[in-house]
Scaffold this active site. Structure first.
Site, PDB file in Angstrom:
ATOM      1  N   ASP A   1      -8.977  35.842   4.248  1.00  0.00           N
ATOM      2  CA  ASP A   1      -8.261  35.393   5.459  1.00  0.00           C
ATOM      3  C   ASP A   1      -7.750  33.961   5.311  1.00  0.00           C
ATOM      4  O   ASP A   1      -6.914  33.512   6.103  1.00  0.00           O
ATOM      5  CB  ASP A   1      -9.159  35.517   6.699  1.00  0.00           C
ATOM      6  CG  ASP A   1     -10.469  34.737   6.608  1.00  0.00           C
ATOM      7  OD1 ASP A   1     -10.728  34.086   5.584  1.00  0.00           O
ATOM      8  OD2 ASP A   1     -11.247  34.807   7.592  1.00  0.00           O
ATOM      9  N   GLU A   2      -8.239  33.237   4.298  1.00  0.00           N
ATOM     10  CA  GLU A   2      -7.834  31.827   4.143  1.00  0.00           C
ATOM     11  C   GLU A   2      -6.358  31.676   3.806  1.00  0.00           C
ATOM     12  O   GLU A   2      -5.818  30.572   3.897  1.00  0.00           O
ATOM     13  CB  GLU A   2      -8.663  31.152   3.054  1.00  0.00           C
ATOM     14  CG  GLU A   2     -10.105  31.040   3.416  1.00  0.00           C
ATOM     15  CD  GLU A   2     -10.856  30.070   2.515  1.00  0.00           C
ATOM     16  OE1 GLU A   2     -10.212  29.266   1.822  1.00  0.00           O
ATOM     17  OE2 GLU A   2     -12.084  30.124   2.536  1.00  0.00           O
TER      18      GLU A   2
HETATM   19  O1  DAU Z   1     -12.900  33.186   4.635  1.00  0.00           O
HETATM   20  C1  DAU Z   1     -13.140  33.792   3.405  1.00  0.00           C
HETATM   21  C2  DAU Z   1     -13.587  32.761   2.393  1.00  0.00           C
HETATM   22  O2  DAU Z   1     -14.923  32.429   2.745  1.00  0.00           O
HETATM   23  C3  DAU Z   1     -13.510  33.257   0.962  1.00  0.00           C
HETATM   24  O3  DAU Z   1     -12.163  33.442   0.623  1.00  0.00           O
HETATM   25  C4  DAU Z   1     -14.145  32.257  -0.003  1.00  0.00           C
HETATM   26  O4  DAU Z   1     -14.179  32.802  -1.310  1.00  0.00           O
HETATM   27  C5  DAU Z   1     -15.559  31.973   0.457  1.00  0.00           C
HETATM   28  O5  DAU Z   1     -16.143  30.979  -0.368  1.00  0.00           O
HETATM   29  C6  DAU Z   1     -15.542  31.492   1.897  1.00  0.00           C
HETATM   30  O6  DAU Z   1     -14.873  30.211   2.009  1.00  0.00           O
HETATM   31  P1  DAU Z   1     -15.461  29.030   2.918  1.00  0.00           P
HETATM   32  O7  DAU Z   1     -14.926  27.768   2.400  1.00  0.00           O
HETATM   33  O8  DAU Z   1     -15.297  29.353   4.353  1.00  0.00           O
HETATM   34  O9  DAU Z   1     -17.041  29.226   2.567  1.00  0.00           O
HETATM   35  P2  DAU Z   1     -18.205  28.183   2.231  1.00  0.00           P
HETATM   36  O10 DAU Z   1     -19.426  29.011   2.106  1.00  0.00           O
HETATM   37  O11 DAU Z   1     -17.862  27.268   1.135  1.00  0.00           O
HETATM   38  O12 DAU Z   1     -18.289  27.338   3.582  1.00  0.00           O
HETATM   39  C7  DAU Z   1     -18.435  27.957   4.855  1.00  0.00           C
HETATM   40  C8  DAU Z   1     -18.350  26.866   5.912  1.00  0.00           C
HETATM   41  O13 DAU Z   1     -19.513  26.025   5.805  1.00  0.00           O
HETATM   42  C9  DAU Z   1     -17.169  25.936   5.765  1.00  0.00           C
HETATM   43  O14 DAU Z   1     -16.748  25.533   7.065  1.00  0.00           O
HETATM   44  C10 DAU Z   1     -17.735  24.727   5.018  1.00  0.00           C
HETATM   45  C11 DAU Z   1     -19.150  24.652   5.551  1.00  0.00           C
HETATM   46  N1  DAU Z   1     -20.184  24.108   4.655  1.00  0.00           N
HETATM   47  C12 DAU Z   1     -20.269  24.580   3.377  1.00  0.00           C
HETATM   48  C13 DAU Z   1     -21.266  24.155   2.522  1.00  0.00           C
HETATM   49  C14 DAU Z   1     -21.361  24.636   1.095  1.00  0.00           C
HETATM   50  C15 DAU Z   1     -21.115  23.212   5.145  1.00  0.00           C
HETATM   51  O15 DAU Z   1     -21.061  22.791   6.323  1.00  0.00           O
HETATM   52  N2  DAU Z   1     -22.130  22.800   4.316  1.00  0.00           N
HETATM   53  C16 DAU Z   1     -22.239  23.224   3.018  1.00  0.00           C
HETATM   54  O16 DAU Z   1     -23.186  22.805   2.331  1.00  0.00           O
END
Ligand code: DAU
Ligand code: NAD
Length: 342
Positions: A132-133
């Site tokens: 969805d990104e």
């Molecule tokens: O929306 C689908 C996407 O979801 C996928 O296309 C990506 O492959 C997948 O990694 C994921 O992307 P995000 O960037 O949303 O996921 P992430 O797990 O990296 O982070 C989720 C949310 O949490 C985002 O708002 C950033 C935040 N975050 C992330 C980390 C690693 C934190 O607040 N603290 C953290 O330590």
């Protein structure tokens, strides 16, 4: 020319790229449990790939080939012998793409191009797994959600390469008649997700006695879906999807990051304010939200995980019981984040 609906036969040969990763491995387990298909996994086993995620699958139905989707000499013969390609392989982590974008171009763009050329050459059905990104983000107070007609507006190197790969698929359908479908899914959670990602990072922090880390103010919203539901949706699209169409996959799971961390702490029996606010991600998308009406009404798919809290609790149990799977990556990931104040 193919028919619009191009259902798989009962025993099809699937080539699944990136299936030593989080979502692809879930899909292979799902396929083996629910169908008679056989699977060849093509995976480069990058830092994100783990053969252990495919453990326990029957050798007579699942084969792993270690190789790069951007290498035509590897890809071409595997596509030639398949009935369908299900393309999960990608560099998938936004934070890594902000640090070093190049591998995202190589795998997400050139890798997808290489697979599409082989699918075109051998007239093999193709399903592209996307995110969805590609649609960018929504305001926190915006009542609207992403639909299949939302304009593309990606923010990060990761999401721009996924958007580029989607557009390649659309062009190969239109210009060369490749029999392809695309799905764009929201944030997945569940077992076997790399500890660099938000939910596993916070769960394993809690298990290690480290305080969870929230970027910025923690108000950013993600639309969570269990990986099992993503897999059942992809199988539904393979069976009933219309060639050339895009389907959004989501399970009405919007939650702000702070609420997710508080829930993890509550389930772990710890004070719900025992987390740290850390340096925000540059360009951090505010909110994602999926409207999956098309998939539900046209193809009859419904998610099975209605209750995020119980899905999260089960995921926490899995990480508690499977430390050997994630421990080798944990220290390196935390060193990387610490170097960025995160
Ligand atoms: O929306 C689908 C996407 O979801 C996928 O296309 C990506 O492959 C997948 O990694 C994921 O992307 P995000 O960037 O949303 O996921 P992430 O797990 O990296 O982070 C989720 C949310 O949490 C985002 O708002 C950033 C935040 N975050 C992330 C980390 C690693 C934190 O607040 N603290 C953290 O330590
Ligand atoms: P992941 O990082 O856990 O796994 C990616 C897999 O691809 C790994 O096994 C890795 O070894 C393999 N790979 C990477 N480069 C490769 C290459 N050049 N050749 C062959 N294999 C290679 O990723 P994930 O979270 O399972 O995501 C899988 C797919 O789903 C990606 O296309 C991603 O964009 C998409 N997606 C993910 C989410 C999510 O929440 N995680 C949501 C929507 C869509």
């Amino acid at each position: 020319m193919s028919s619009l609906f191009d259902s798989l036969s009962r025993m099809s040969r699937l080539l699944v790229t990136g299936a030593a990763g989080f979502i692809g491995s879930n899909f292979v387990h799902h396929v083996i449990a629910h169908t008679d298909h056989t699977v060849t996994v093509l995976d480069k086993l990058t830092y994100a790939g783990n053969e252990a995620s495919l453990a326990g699958l029957p050798a007579e139905r699942v084969r792993l080939v270690v190789g790069d989707i951007a290498d035509a000499s590897v890809v071409d013969p595997l596509v030639a012998e398949a009935d369908v390609v299900v393309h999960y392989a990608a560099e998938s982590h936004n934070d890594n793409s902000l640090h070093d974008p190049r591998p995202f171009l190589d795998t997400n763009i050139i890798g997808t191009y290489t697979l599409l050329e082989a699918a075109r050459q051998h007239d093999v059905r193709f399903h592209h797994i996307s995110t969805d990104e590609v649609y960018g983000d929504l305001e926190l107070d915006d009542p609207s959600r992403f639909t299949e007609s939302t304009p593309y507006n990606p923010s990060s190197p990761y999401s721009s390469t996924k958007a580029g790969s989607d557009l390649l698929v659309r062009a190969w359908v239109r210009s060369f008649g490749v029999r392809a479908t695309i799905s764009n899914c929201s944030n997945n959670y569940g077992p076997y997700q790399h500890v660099e990602k938000f939910i596993p990072r916070q769960i394993t922090n809690v298990l290690r006695g480290i305080r969870p880390k929230l970027y910025g103010t923690g108000e950013n919203v993600r639309d969570w879906i269990h990986a099992d539901d993503h897999s059942s949706a992809v199988l539904t699209i393979l069976d009933k999807g219309e060639i050339g169409e895009t389907y959004l996959i989501g399970a009405d799971g919007e939650k702000d990051n702070k609420s997710v961390v508080e829930l993890i702490l509550q389930i772990a029996g710890q004070p719900t304010d025992a987390y740290d606010l850390v340096t925000d991600r540059p360009g951090h998308d505010l909110r994602y939200a999926i409207d999956s009406t098309k998939l539900r009404t046209e193809l009859g798919w419904t998610p099975t995980y209605g209750d995020f809290e119980s899905g999260l609790a089960a995921t926490m149990d899995w990480y508690r019981d499977n430390e050997a799977w994630w421990a080798p990556s944990k220290d390196g990931v935390e060193e990387f984040y610490a170097s960025k104040g995160q």
